[in-house]
Scaffold this motif. Sequence first.
Motif, PDB file in Angstrom:
ATOM      1  N   PRO A 173       5.428  46.793 -42.466  1.00  0.00           N
ATOM      2  CA  PRO A 173       4.523  46.685 -42.981  1.00  0.00           C
ATOM      3  C   PRO A 173       3.921  45.205 -41.792  1.00  0.00           C
ATOM      4  CG  PRO A 173       5.933  45.583 -44.252  1.00  0.00           C
ATOM      5  CD  PRO A 173       6.868  46.764 -42.943  1.00  0.00           C
ATOM      6  N   GLU A 174       2.585  45.690 -41.141  1.00  0.00           N
ATOM      7  CA  GLU A 174       1.951  44.226 -40.537  1.00  0.00           C
ATOM      8  C   GLU A 174       0.619  44.355 -40.820  1.00  0.00           C
ATOM      9  OE1 GLU A 174       3.351  43.124 -36.552  1.00  0.00           O
ATOM     10  OE2 GLU A 174       4.575  45.172 -36.010  1.00  0.00           O
ATOM     11  N   GLY A 175       0.718  44.911 -42.021  1.00  0.00           N
ATOM     12  CA  GLY A 175      -1.230  44.732 -42.167  1.00  0.00           C
ATOM     13  C   GLY A 175      -1.757  45.526 -41.821  1.00  0.00           C
ATOM     14  N   ALA A 176      -1.555  46.403 -41.615  1.00  0.00           N
ATOM     15  CA  ALA A 176      -2.474  47.842 -40.624  1.00  0.00           C
ATOM     16  C   ALA A 176      -1.787  48.901 -41.579  1.00  0.00           C
ATOM     17  CB  ALA A 176      -3.287  48.464 -39.777  1.00  0.00           C
ATOM     18  N   ARG A 177      -2.316  50.366 -42.190  1.00  0.00           N
ATOM     19  CA  ARG A 177      -1.636  51.676 -41.989  1.00  0.00           C
ATOM     20  C   ARG A 177      -0.796  51.773 -40.858  1.00  0.00           C
ATOM     21  NH1 ARG A 177      -6.006  52.005 -44.828  1.00  0.00           N
ATOM     22  NH2 ARG A 177      -6.187  51.621 -47.052  1.00  0.00           N
ATOM     23  N   ASP A 178       0.397  52.308 -41.666  1.00  0.00           N
ATOM     24  CA  ASP A 178       0.478  53.535 -39.611  1.00  0.00           C
ATOM     25  C   ASP A 178       0.953  55.087 -39.547  1.00  0.00           C
ATOM     26  OD1 ASP A 178       2.692  51.674 -39.142  1.00  0.00           O
ATOM     27  OD2 ASP A 178       3.730  51.997 -41.622  1.00  0.00           O
ATOM     28  N   PHE A 179       0.721  55.532 -38.080  1.00  0.00           N
ATOM     29  CA  PHE A 179       0.498  56.636 -38.653  1.00  0.00           C
ATOM     30  C   PHE A 179       1.641  57.264 -38.750  1.00  0.00           C
ATOM     31  CE2 PHE A 179      -3.325  55.284 -35.897  1.00  0.00           C
ATOM     32  CZ  PHE A 179      -4.761  56.373 -36.203  1.00  0.00           C
ATOM     33  N   MET A 444       0.476  35.929 -43.763  1.00  0.00           N
ATOM     34  CA  MET A 444      -1.231  36.267 -43.059  1.00  0.00           C
ATOM     35  C   MET A 444      -0.145  36.589 -41.527  1.00  0.00           C
ATOM     36  SD  MET A 444      -3.061  33.203 -42.779  1.00  0.00           S
ATOM     37  CE  MET A 444      -4.652  33.337 -41.430  1.00  0.00           C
ATOM     38  N   HIS A 445       0.256  36.069 -40.565  1.00  0.00           N
ATOM     39  CA  HIS A 445       1.159  36.718 -39.232  1.00  0.00           C
ATOM     40  C   HIS A 445       1.991  38.308 -39.960  1.00  0.00           C
ATOM     41  CE1 HIS A 445       1.717  37.245 -35.145  1.00  0.00           C
ATOM     42  NE2 HIS A 445       2.807  37.106 -35.262  1.00  0.00           N
ATOM     43  N   HIS A 446       3.251  37.940 -39.901  1.00  0.00           N
ATOM     44  CA  HIS A 446       4.187  38.386 -40.587  1.00  0.00           C
ATOM     45  C   HIS A 446       5.307  38.952 -41.133  1.00  0.00           C
ATOM     46  CE1 HIS A 446       6.437  38.905 -36.844  1.00  0.00           C
ATOM     47  NE2 HIS A 446       5.653  38.920 -36.548  1.00  0.00           N
ATOM     48  N   PRO A 447       5.871  39.473 -41.737  1.00  0.00           N
ATOM     49  CA  PRO A 447       7.005  38.793 -42.570  1.00  0.00           C
ATOM     50  C   PRO A 447       7.494  37.990 -41.572  1.00  0.00           C
ATOM     51  CG  PRO A 447       6.394  41.290 -43.489  1.00  0.00           C
ATOM     52  CD  PRO A 447       5.840  41.228 -42.338  1.00  0.00           C
ATOM     53  N   PHE A 448       8.439  38.498 -40.671  1.00  0.00           N
ATOM     54  CA  PHE A 448       9.123  38.081 -40.079  1.00  0.00           C
ATOM     55  C   PHE A 448       9.401  36.388 -39.311  1.00  0.00           C
ATOM     56  CE2 PHE A 448       8.940  42.231 -39.475  1.00  0.00           C
ATOM     57  CZ  PHE A 448       9.554  42.519 -39.989  1.00  0.00           C
ATOM     58  N   ILE A 480      -6.360  36.677 -27.289  1.00  0.00           N
ATOM     59  CA  ILE A 480      -6.295  37.070 -26.730  1.00  0.00           C
ATOM     60  C   ILE A 480      -4.749  37.380 -26.832  1.00  0.00           C
ATOM     61  CG2 ILE A 480      -4.853  37.014 -24.202  1.00  0.00           C
ATOM     62  CD1 ILE A 480      -8.425  36.544 -24.614  1.00  0.00           C
ATOM     63  N   GLY A 481      -4.007  36.107 -27.671  1.00  0.00           N
ATOM     64  CA  GLY A 481      -2.314  36.894 -28.162  1.00  0.00           C
ATOM     65  C   GLY A 481      -2.676  35.896 -29.060  1.00  0.00           C
ATOM     66  N   GLY A 482      -1.300  36.698 -29.684  1.00  0.00           N
ATOM     67  CA  GLY A 482      -0.374  35.994 -30.526  1.00  0.00           C
ATOM     68  C   GLY A 482       0.793  35.993 -31.361  1.00  0.00           C
ATOM     69  N   GLY A 483       1.681  35.507 -32.201  1.00  0.00           N
ATOM     70  CA  GLY A 483       3.275  35.745 -32.314  1.00  0.00           C
ATOM     71  C   GLY A 483       4.062  34.302 -33.421  1.00  0.00           C
ATOM     72  N   SER A 484       4.880  33.787 -32.741  1.00  0.00           N
ATOM     73  CA  SER A 484       5.526  33.058 -34.139  1.00  0.00           C
ATOM     74  C   SER A 484       6.588  33.193 -33.663  1.00  0.00           C
ATOM     75  CB  SER A 484       5.225  33.872 -35.366  1.00  0.00           C
ATOM     76  OG  SER A 484       6.203  35.018 -35.097  1.00  0.00           O
ATOM     77  N   ILE A 485       7.723  31.510 -34.603  1.00  0.00           N
ATOM     78  CA  ILE A 485       8.886  31.687 -34.323  1.00  0.00           C
ATOM     79  C   ILE A 485       9.436  32.645 -35.628  1.00  0.00           C
ATOM     80  CG2 ILE A 485      10.622  30.131 -34.594  1.00  0.00           C
ATOM     81  CD1 ILE A 485       9.814  30.084 -31.689  1.00  0.00           C
TER      82      ILE A 485
END
Length: 587
Positions: A173-179, A444-448, A480-485
């Motif tokens: 799960p990252e916010g959108a639906r999967d194909f 907001m970003h992802h669960p990790f 342009i990009g996004g990420g996290s620790i």
Amino acid sequence: MYRTHTCGELNANNIGETVSIAGWAQTIRDKGPIVWIDVRDRYGMTQIVGETGRVRDEILTTLKGIGREFVLQVTGEVVERHSKNPDIPTGDIEIVVSEIKILNGAKTPPFTIEDETDGGEELRMQYRYLDLRRNPVRKNLELRHKLSIETRKYMDSINFLEVETPYLIKSTPEGARDFVVPSRMNPGEFYALPQSPQTFKQLLMVSGYDRYYQIVKCFRDEDLRADRQPEFTQIDCEMAFVEQEDVLNTFEGLTKSLFKTILNVELDNFPRMDYVEAMEKYGSDKPDVRFGMEFKNLNSVAQNKGFNVFDSAEIVLGIVAEQAATYTRKQLDKLTDFVKRPQVGAKGMVYVKCNEDGTFKSSVDKFYSQEDLKAWADLADAKAGDLILVLSGDLDATRKQMNELRLHMGSELGLRNPADYKPLWVVDFPLLEWDEDSERYHAMHHPFTSPKAEDFDKLESAPGEVRANAYDLVINGVEIGGGSIRIHDKALQARMFDLLGFTPEEAKAQFGFLMDAFEYGAPPHGGIAFGFDRLCATLAGQESIRDFIAFPKNNSGRDVMIDAPAPIDGEQMKELFLNSTAERTEA
Ligand code: ASP
């Protein structure tokens, strides 16, 4: 041998040589006793010529039978041209045809294959292989190629290893639906196409590959907004033994190197702005900082003067457009229309002109005296000759509307020069976001994504206030990009899943593999992903990512050239254990 030269390389130095070229007939000029044809290939265009007396009759006849986009092989002598074309590298010469072979004929193309074409978007998409012959599209793909080469060179030079991760995976799960992809060998079971290689790159960190990257396709089944593609490309990266600053500095390095090698532009160091400040000053988490026009909170000077619209508003926000007090009634009406458009959604707009003579003229003169308006101007830092534009209402909505108005004014006043690049890092995003529909928090970003250590104690008491070690790279108002620790501790990851409403069983079923891996020596790690298509467009100073993808989908997610998606036949459905009689339910 089909050719001795490409259509882009012959010039005055080749005069007198006998050469062969091969390519497509772009323009044909038949002047009776003399015929010229521009022959095009990927490298350029070369003019060939046949003239009574200079070439054999049958050659002239053949030349006269050639149509647009015929595929030709031509041999002849390079001669100096009478009327030269200084705009193209081959413009000084032409080839006098001694042999000509039509390698293939062509139907008349449905649009002109030239820099400026008469073909509409849909037609060009349907015949994308013809559109790809056009210079502007080819240049975009060449830029994309260069960008991927330079990315790989740079990443390699700082020890990143390119590792491929699978495309047939399980839903993340990252916010959108999967194909999803049905599995024939496992009846009733499905793979999902990755929205990103997120969990795999984290597992690679556990495996000790402390600098990973990949230029990789990602798939998201989102409701398509303008300029989104269901499949797109990321430069996906992950590093171990790093803190946020290490990641930011590393990718600031990559970005600078790409701008330098591709555009010969030296970028300054990237400022960092926290999310709260970005929202307060620009009403956006991806502010365009090429120009100022920061939001000013006018509550203290605009409220409690009897103007009900402002008195009942949560916030009264102003921006100052420098030297725009000369705006006419008509221009101001147009701005009001702009903010009232449903896409912006404001109810109205108030303006204050700060006249050169020190007086003020506003749309709310009935409620505010000259001293009142002077207080607005002082607070907003507006000088004589400036124009103050004011919106009011609920905080979030007003900020969003003001963001639109600010960008619109920036464009209107010519403050958004595409050749001026202003990057910044937006940092300290909230960890969670409240979702009204499901009435619970989403990542907001992802669960990790790791919460900031100093906010750990608020995880249960005030989850909405917890900040994340998450960051976005923004250039000229474009993300342009996004990420996290990341979280690398099993217990904290479990707490996070709990906050997001997963039962321990659900968490185990979906992410057991990751939580298990965290028990076998997971190093601290973090990463980022760049939108590769978007980066191409930004470097080319363009808006649409579609122009940088060889075979893109249209706004409804269709490939109109191959006509996909499409039904599959009953046999195939059966083999995949799909119920071919299932009704299509309306979305
Ligand atoms: N997987 C994230 C994304 O695709 C990026 C990251 O956190 O590295 O947006």
